[in-house]
Design a protein around this motif. Structure first.
Motif, PDB file in Angstrom:
ATOM      1  N   HIS A 105      -3.980  13.708 -15.202  1.00 27.87           N
ATOM      2  CA  HIS A 105      -2.522  13.635 -15.353  1.00 27.87           C
ATOM      3  C   HIS A 105      -1.806  14.233 -14.147  1.00 27.87           C
ATOM      4  N   THR A 106      -2.475  14.223 -13.002  1.00 30.09           N
ATOM      5  CA  THR A 106      -1.851  14.802 -11.814  1.00 30.09           C
ATOM      6  C   THR A 106      -1.722  13.811 -10.671  1.00 30.09           C
ATOM      7  N   VAL A 107      -2.399  12.680 -10.764  1.00 31.55           N
ATOM      8  CA  VAL A 107      -2.316  11.718  -9.672  1.00 31.55           C
ATOM      9  C   VAL A 107      -0.872  11.232  -9.533  1.00 31.55           C
ATOM     10  N   THR A 108      -0.457  11.065  -8.321  1.00 23.79           N
ATOM     11  CA  THR A 108       0.901  10.619  -8.070  1.00 23.79           C
ATOM     12  C   THR A 108       0.870   9.190  -7.558  1.00 23.79           C
ATOM     13  N   ILE A 109       1.595   8.348  -8.235  1.00 26.97           N
ATOM     14  CA  ILE A 109       1.762   6.972  -7.770  1.00 26.97           C
ATOM     15  C   ILE A 109       2.982   6.997  -6.858  1.00 26.97           C
ATOM     16  N   THR A 110       2.796   6.551  -5.639  1.00 23.03           N
ATOM     17  CA  THR A 110       3.881   6.582  -4.662  1.00 23.03           C
ATOM     18  C   THR A 110       4.245   5.176  -4.217  1.00 23.03           C
ATOM     19  N   THR A 111       5.284   5.096  -3.437  1.00 23.77           N
ATOM     20  CA  THR A 111       5.665   3.798  -2.881  1.00 23.77           C
ATOM     21  C   THR A 111       4.609   3.307  -1.896  1.00 23.77           C
ATOM     22  N   ASP A 112       3.801   4.212  -1.356  1.00 26.82           N
ATOM     23  CA  ASP A 112       2.683   3.772  -0.502  1.00 26.82           C
ATOM     24  C   ASP A 112       1.719   2.900  -1.304  1.00 26.82           C
ATOM     25  N   ILE A 113       1.506   3.247  -2.549  1.00 29.25           N
ATOM     26  CA  ILE A 113       0.598   2.477  -3.398  1.00 29.25           C
ATOM     27  C   ILE A 113       1.207   1.126  -3.732  1.00 29.25           C
ATOM     28  N   THR A 114       2.482   1.098  -4.073  1.00 30.27           N
ATOM     29  CA  THR A 114       3.105  -0.194  -4.384  1.00 30.27           C
ATOM     30  C   THR A 114       3.197  -1.066  -3.131  1.00 30.27           C
ATOM     31  N   GLN A 115       3.362  -0.434  -1.977  1.00 30.53           N
ATOM     32  CA  GLN A 115       3.359  -1.207  -0.724  1.00 30.53           C
ATOM     33  C   GLN A 115       1.968  -1.784  -0.468  1.00 30.53           C
ATOM     34  N   PHE A 116       0.934  -0.976  -0.696  1.00 31.52           N
ATOM     35  CA  PHE A 116      -0.444  -1.453  -0.539  1.00 31.52           C
ATOM     36  C   PHE A 116      -0.690  -2.661  -1.453  1.00 31.52           C
ATOM     37  N   LEU A 117      -0.271  -2.558  -2.716  1.00 29.57           N
ATOM     38  CA  LEU A 117      -0.470  -3.664  -3.664  1.00 29.57           C
ATOM     39  C   LEU A 117       0.266  -4.923  -3.191  1.00 29.57           C
ATOM     40  N   THR A 118       1.479  -4.740  -2.714  1.00 30.27           N
ATOM     41  CA  THR A 118       2.262  -5.871  -2.208  1.00 30.27           C
ATOM     42  C   THR A 118       1.580  -6.525  -1.014  1.00 30.27           C
ATOM     43  N   ASP A 119       1.154  -5.705  -0.067  1.00 33.39           N
ATOM     44  CA  ASP A 119       0.493  -6.229   1.129  1.00 33.39           C
ATOM     45  C   ASP A 119      -0.814  -6.932   0.774  1.00 33.39           C
ATOM     46  N   TRP A 120      -1.583  -6.331  -0.120  1.00 29.21           N
ATOM     47  CA  TRP A 120      -2.859  -6.921  -0.527  1.00 29.21           C
ATOM     48  C   TRP A 120      -2.613  -8.285  -1.155  1.00 29.21           C
ATOM     49  N   LEU A 121      -1.651  -8.340  -2.064  1.00 22.75           N
ATOM     50  CA  LEU A 121      -1.329  -9.597  -2.747  1.00 22.75           C
ATOM     51  C   LEU A 121      -0.954 -10.691  -1.756  1.00 22.75           C
ATOM     52  N   ALA A 122      -0.012 -10.387  -0.881  1.00 19.58           N
ATOM     53  CA  ALA A 122       0.465 -11.390   0.076  1.00 19.58           C
ATOM     54  C   ALA A 122      -0.674 -11.877   0.960  1.00 19.58           C
ATOM     55  N   HIS A 123      -1.454 -10.967   1.487  1.00 22.98           N
ATOM     56  CA  HIS A 123      -2.565 -11.326   2.371  1.00 22.98           C
ATOM     57  C   HIS A 123      -3.615 -12.156   1.615  1.00 22.98           C
ATOM     58  N   HIS A 124      -3.954 -11.735   0.416  1.00 22.12           N
ATOM     59  CA  HIS A 124      -4.991 -12.415  -0.359  1.00 22.12           C
ATOM     60  C   HIS A 124      -4.544 -13.835  -0.748  1.00 22.12           C
TER      61      HIS A 124
END
Length: 145
Positions: A105-124
């Motif tokens: 319960h300590t992991v932080t979801i950041t905009t870096d993670i959502t950016q990574f997901l966005t970039d991965w999706l677009a590239h894939h």
């Protein structure tokens, strides 16, 4: 799921169209989920809400990947192993985040993670998925629309 962001991080564009209606709909839904997750991160929603959205993303992504992988297997797609490895790597990242959230319960979801997901999706989508759909269409397994 509809996002209310005025500036979504994952913007669906026509250049992401594969030509297969089912795959394109699933991709659009994944974009919406990533945007909802991003909005929750920006709004600093609770870890429980972020976990809920990440689990929803994982579930939907697994279903989508299984759908794509079934299409590839049905036609003996020559790049199946590489494509599936790409899927598995993304799921591993998402699973790792979920495990950390559930256990610590300590992991932080950041905009870096959502950016990574966005970039991965677009590239894939623009790379691997288009190649897969093109092969399947040439093999007359799936219709263009």
């Amino acid at each position: 799921m509809t996002t209310t962001l005025t500036n979504p991080i994952a913007c669906w564009q026509e250049k992401y169209l594969t030509g297969n209606l089912q795959v394109d709909r699933q991709h659009q839904q994944i974009f919406e989920i990533v945007n909802a997750l991003h909005e929750a991160v920006v709004a600093r929603e609770s870890i429980y809400r972020l976990q809920e959205l990440l689990e929803y993303l994982a579930t939907h992504t697994i279903e989508h990947f299984q759908s794509e992988e079934a299409l590839m297997m049905a036609m003996d797609y020559p790049d199946y192993d590489r494509h599936k490895q790409n899927h598995d790597r993304l799921l591993s990242v998402v699973d790792s985040l979920l495990l950390q959230m559930r256990d610590c319960h300590t992991v932080t979801i950041t905009t870096d993670i959502t950016q990574f997901l966005t970039d991965w999706l677009a590239h894939h989508i623009k790379g691997e998925d288009r190649k897969m759909i093109h092969f399947l269409q040439k093999s007359a397994v799936i219709p263009i629309h």
